[in-house]
Structures are given as C-alpha cells and as structure tokens.
Design a protein around this motif. Sequence first.
Motif, PDB file in Angstrom:
ATOM      1  N   LEU A  78     -20.469 -36.570  40.466  1.00  0.00           N
ATOM      2  CA  LEU A  78     -19.265 -35.792  40.543  1.00  0.00           C
ATOM      3  C   LEU A  78     -18.381 -36.506  39.487  1.00  0.00           C
ATOM      4  O   LEU A  78     -17.570 -35.379  38.698  1.00  0.00           O
ATOM      5  CB  LEU A  78     -18.501 -35.959  41.768  1.00  0.00           C
ATOM      6  CG  LEU A  78     -17.136 -35.278  42.310  1.00  0.00           C
ATOM      7  CD1 LEU A  78     -17.397 -33.709  41.812  1.00  0.00           C
ATOM      8  CD2 LEU A  78     -16.556 -35.500  43.331  1.00  0.00           C
ATOM      9  N   PRO A  79     -18.009 -37.418  39.223  1.00  0.00           N
ATOM     10  CA  PRO A  79     -17.006 -37.887  38.240  1.00  0.00           C
ATOM     11  C   PRO A  79     -17.325 -37.620  36.825  1.00  0.00           C
ATOM     12  O   PRO A  79     -16.665 -37.167  36.083  1.00  0.00           O
ATOM     13  CB  PRO A  79     -17.127 -39.735  38.374  1.00  0.00           C
ATOM     14  CG  PRO A  79     -17.638 -40.008  39.596  1.00  0.00           C
ATOM     15  CD  PRO A  79     -18.610 -38.587  40.102  1.00  0.00           C
ATOM     16  N   LYS A  80     -18.641 -37.499  36.441  1.00  0.00           N
ATOM     17  CA  LYS A  80     -19.046 -37.059  35.152  1.00  0.00           C
ATOM     18  C   LYS A  80     -18.932 -35.477  35.187  1.00  0.00           C
ATOM     19  O   LYS A  80     -18.535 -34.993  34.182  1.00  0.00           O
ATOM     20  CB  LYS A  80     -20.588 -37.388  34.734  1.00  0.00           C
ATOM     21  CG  LYS A  80     -20.855 -38.742  34.681  1.00  0.00           C
ATOM     22  CD  LYS A  80     -22.074 -39.064  34.427  1.00  0.00           C
ATOM     23  CE  LYS A  80     -22.576 -40.584  33.915  1.00  0.00           C
ATOM     24  NZ  LYS A  80     -23.956 -40.662  33.806  1.00  0.00           N
ATOM     25  N   VAL A  81     -19.082 -34.576  36.107  1.00  0.00           N
ATOM     26  CA  VAL A  81     -19.086 -33.487  36.035  1.00  0.00           C
ATOM     27  C   VAL A  81     -17.526 -32.913  35.907  1.00  0.00           C
ATOM     28  O   VAL A  81     -17.184 -32.062  35.001  1.00  0.00           O
ATOM     29  CB  VAL A  81     -19.601 -32.743  37.439  1.00  0.00           C
ATOM     30  CG1 VAL A  81     -19.200 -31.422  37.593  1.00  0.00           C
ATOM     31  CG2 VAL A  81     -21.162 -32.785  37.385  1.00  0.00           C
ATOM     32  N   LEU A  82     -16.621 -33.809  36.519  1.00  0.00           N
ATOM     33  CA  LEU A  82     -15.150 -33.346  36.637  1.00  0.00           C
ATOM     34  C   LEU A  82     -14.709 -33.731  35.228  1.00  0.00           C
ATOM     35  O   LEU A  82     -13.952 -33.158  34.460  1.00  0.00           O
ATOM     36  CB  LEU A  82     -14.632 -34.353  37.482  1.00  0.00           C
ATOM     37  CG  LEU A  82     -14.573 -33.967  38.884  1.00  0.00           C
ATOM     38  CD1 LEU A  82     -13.938 -35.014  40.086  1.00  0.00           C
ATOM     39  CD2 LEU A  82     -14.293 -32.708  39.271  1.00  0.00           C
ATOM     40  N   ARG A  83     -15.274 -34.960  34.466  1.00  0.00           N
ATOM     41  CA  ARG A  83     -14.779 -34.970  32.886  1.00  0.00           C
ATOM     42  C   ARG A  83     -15.364 -34.043  32.058  1.00  0.00           C
ATOM     43  O   ARG A  83     -14.499 -33.438  31.303  1.00  0.00           O
ATOM     44  CB  ARG A  83     -15.483 -36.281  32.567  1.00  0.00           C
ATOM     45  CG  ARG A  83     -14.608 -37.569  33.125  1.00  0.00           C
ATOM     46  CD  ARG A  83     -15.257 -38.764  32.534  1.00  0.00           C
ATOM     47  NE  ARG A  83     -16.413 -39.140  32.592  1.00  0.00           N
ATOM     48  CZ  ARG A  83     -16.990 -39.947  33.605  1.00  0.00           C
ATOM     49  NH1 ARG A  83     -16.070 -40.653  34.296  1.00  0.00           N
ATOM     50  NH2 ARG A  83     -18.156 -40.492  33.404  1.00  0.00           N
ATOM     51  N   VAL A  84     -16.309 -33.552  32.368  1.00  0.00           N
ATOM     52  CA  VAL A  84     -16.997 -32.056  31.510  1.00  0.00           C
ATOM     53  C   VAL A  84     -16.092 -30.923  31.725  1.00  0.00           C
ATOM     54  O   VAL A  84     -15.652 -30.305  30.584  1.00  0.00           O
ATOM     55  CB  VAL A  84     -18.456 -31.837  31.784  1.00  0.00           C
ATOM     56  CG1 VAL A  84     -18.869 -30.460  31.200  1.00  0.00           C
ATOM     57  CG2 VAL A  84     -19.165 -33.082  31.422  1.00  0.00           C
ATOM     58  N   LEU A  85     -15.589 -30.638  33.008  1.00  0.00           N
ATOM     59  CA  LEU A  85     -14.837 -29.494  33.242  1.00  0.00           C
ATOM     60  C   LEU A  85     -13.511 -29.855  32.773  1.00  0.00           C
ATOM     61  O   LEU A  85     -12.710 -28.685  32.376  1.00  0.00           O
ATOM     62  CB  LEU A  85     -14.836 -29.293  34.779  1.00  0.00           C
ATOM     63  CG  LEU A  85     -16.036 -28.958  35.526  1.00  0.00           C
ATOM     64  CD1 LEU A  85     -15.996 -28.681  36.926  1.00  0.00           C
ATOM     65  CD2 LEU A  85     -16.834 -27.838  34.624  1.00  0.00           C
ATOM     66  N   LYS A  86     -13.019 -30.972  32.911  1.00  0.00           N
ATOM     67  CA  LYS A  86     -11.554 -31.200  32.254  1.00  0.00           C
ATOM     68  C   LYS A  86     -11.428 -30.863  30.645  1.00  0.00           C
ATOM     69  O   LYS A  86     -10.550 -30.392  30.129  1.00  0.00           O
ATOM     70  CB  LYS A  86     -11.367 -32.766  32.408  1.00  0.00           C
ATOM     71  CG  LYS A  86      -9.831 -32.853  32.188  1.00  0.00           C
ATOM     72  CD  LYS A  86      -9.387 -34.248  32.490  1.00  0.00           C
ATOM     73  CE  LYS A  86      -8.048 -34.669  32.008  1.00  0.00           C
ATOM     74  NZ  LYS A  86      -7.524 -36.118  32.440  1.00  0.00           N
ATOM     75  N   LYS A  87     -12.528 -31.520  30.041  1.00  0.00           N
ATOM     76  CA  LYS A  87     -12.708 -31.183  28.547  1.00  0.00           C
ATOM     77  C   LYS A  87     -12.817 -29.510  28.381  1.00  0.00           C
ATOM     78  O   LYS A  87     -12.416 -29.297  27.266  1.00  0.00           O
ATOM     79  CB  LYS A  87     -13.941 -32.088  27.989  1.00  0.00           C
ATOM     80  CG  LYS A  87     -14.165 -31.832  26.427  1.00  0.00           C
ATOM     81  CD  LYS A  87     -15.296 -32.795  26.112  1.00  0.00           C
ATOM     82  CE  LYS A  87     -15.298 -32.659  24.615  1.00  0.00           C
ATOM     83  NZ  LYS A  87     -16.534 -33.590  24.208  1.00  0.00           N
ATOM     84  N   ALA A  88     -13.659 -28.920  29.024  1.00  0.00           N
ATOM     85  CA  ALA A  88     -13.828 -27.745  28.997  1.00  0.00           C
ATOM     86  C   ALA A  88     -12.510 -26.636  29.436  1.00  0.00           C
ATOM     87  O   ALA A  88     -12.407 -25.499  29.182  1.00  0.00           O
ATOM     88  CB  ALA A  88     -15.048 -27.180  29.461  1.00  0.00           C
ATOM     89  N   GLN A  89     -11.594 -27.447  29.923  1.00  0.00           N
ATOM     90  CA  GLN A  89     -10.297 -26.837  30.386  1.00  0.00           C
ATOM     91  C   GLN A  89     -10.604 -25.610  31.374  1.00  0.00           C
ATOM     92  O   GLN A  89     -10.228 -24.387  31.300  1.00  0.00           O
ATOM     93  CB  GLN A  89      -9.510 -26.293  29.064  1.00  0.00           C
ATOM     94  CG  GLN A  89      -9.050 -27.393  28.339  1.00  0.00           C
ATOM     95  CD  GLN A  89      -8.192 -26.792  27.223  1.00  0.00           C
ATOM     96  OE1 GLN A  89      -8.414 -26.123  26.506  1.00  0.00           O
ATOM     97  NE2 GLN A  89      -7.054 -27.803  26.903  1.00  0.00           N
TER      98      GLN A  89
END
Length: 329
Positions: free
Chosen positions: A296-307
């Motif tokens: 989950l932490p890595k997925v959330l970082r990717v989604l944050k970067k993708a806005q």
Amino acid sequence: MSQQALTQVLRQLPTYRNRNILVNSSTFDDAGVYRLDRYRALVQTVDFFTPIVDDPFAYGQIAAANALSDVFAMGGRPITALNLMGFPMNLVSPKTIAAILRGGLDKAVEVGCAIIGGHSIRNPEPIYGLAVTGVVDLRNILANENARPGDLLLLTKPLGTGIATTAIKRGLASRGLEKKVIALMSLTNSVGAELAERRLVRAATDITGFGLLGHLANMCRASKVSAEIFPNNVPPMSDEIFRLIERDCVPGGTRDNLKAARATADLKSASSLQRTLLTDAQTSGGLLLCVAESALPKVLRVLKKAQTPCAVVIGSMIRRRKRLICITK
C-alpha cells in the motif's frame, strides 16, 4: 444493456476454446487478452456511447478516455485504436464531427496510442468511441481472477458521474459540478499500467457502466472471494451528488445496477443515498485496485505522483461468504 440482461445473452453463446485466449468475456474483465508469444499478449476492447455532454471536443475526449482505460485496467498499454462513429448527417455538421474526433485523438496521443482508421455509419443519434488494441507482459495481467482475501480495495476517482451527467441533461447541475465531472471523465487511467509493471497490484477493474458494486461483484466471482466495503469511505465527487439523488436525478442504468446489487450485496448498513452512489453507472470512472497491505505505501506514492483524483481505501477482499459483497459501517 444491464448486467443481468447481458449475462443472459452471453450464456447462450458457445464456448470457443483456444490455449492462447487468456481472458475472455466469461469473467467480465475490462478487456480480452490473447497470448502472442512466451512474453507478451494482446489486450483488446471496444467502447462507445451517445453524447453525455454538450461540448463535442469534450465528448470525444471522454469517450476515448473511457475506452483506453479498459486496457490500462488490465495492466496493458494501448498501441493502436480505431474510431467507431455513427451520426444523423442531417442534424450533425461535419465541423461538429471533426471536433469529436479531435477530442478522441487528443486523448489517444496523450497516452501514446495511434488512431489508424475507423468506421462510420448513419445513425439516428450520435455515437462515438474506440476499438483499442494494447500489449501487456504476461506477468503483469491484472485479471479479475487474481484478487485474494486480505487485499485492500483502493479507488482512484470519486463516484457520481452518472448522477452528474443526468443532472446536466436535465439542467439541474451547477456550473461547478459540470466542469468537475467533465474534467474527471476526461482523465485517463494510465497509472494502471505503471502499477502493473511495478508488480504492485494483483487485480484491477475500471468502474464504468455497472457501477462500483457491479464491477466488484464480477471480480469477486472470478476470484472466488467476497468483499467488504465501508460506504462512509467511498467519496462522491461533490456533496451536490447527494442533493441530486434526493431530487430523484438518477439515470436508468443506475436503477438497474441497484436492482442487481440487491442479489449480490448486503446493503442493510448503507443509507439509501449511499446505495445509489455505490451503484451509480459511471462513465470513464476510476480504477478499483486490489493491493496487498504490504504494498500500500508504494502504491499510494505512485498514485500521488500520478495526481489521481483520489487514492482511498474503501474496503478489502475477504473469504467467500453467502453474499459477494458486505457493506459495513
């Protein structure tokens, strides 16, 4: 067609067996997948619909984003597409048709997909969409059957496009809601391919015509699991959505979805407003991702970067129960 009607039709078709067919319509995945070689597969889908907004360029963008998202939801990347269009030529001008096609081309170019042709017919009302071909690494396919108990369910766009577009047609939507829903529907879900390529997600589906509960039920059936949803965590795109539901601004597709959900989901813990939101028929909705808790932490970082418009955990997959979906406060 409603999910129930489509299921009845598909049951009457013979099964075509081919060892290279990895995903077909039997699991109600977002696209079909056909093996090319030891490493790659084709991802194929088609989607089109009548106008849901007045601006022709925006309509083209939304229709294209909606079709392209099916490939991203499977973990693939679209490479080519064909325009599908039908228009009443006495009512729609060539200038308007060109604007629609430019909108579709805009979204295809954005994600690196080449539109290489298409087909047109005369039709009593306008229709537009794309037939899309993509490619995916065999190790990265995000099929509905890959979900496992314990996976967290993460949503990347808020719900309510069906309610909002119905309100636009009826002249009930505020200008702010109209702008917001067009912006949301025009966003592609290309982040699905990145998450698959990083092996961060087990399964995914994009939330479209069958609504959140309908698409989740398909995933549960394919994976032989059930799901637990926390309705208070599920975001509407605006509080105006609930006010519109109270005014009975609900499309027919959403009503069909709610009827179907009564057979698959325990809805007692959801309010009437939440039930409508959870079954609202979306156009170009977000991704519903099955994520292992450790990822989950890595997925959330990717989604944050993708806005992405949102990145919220709305529930989890659980062991199979009598009902496919449990609504829990």
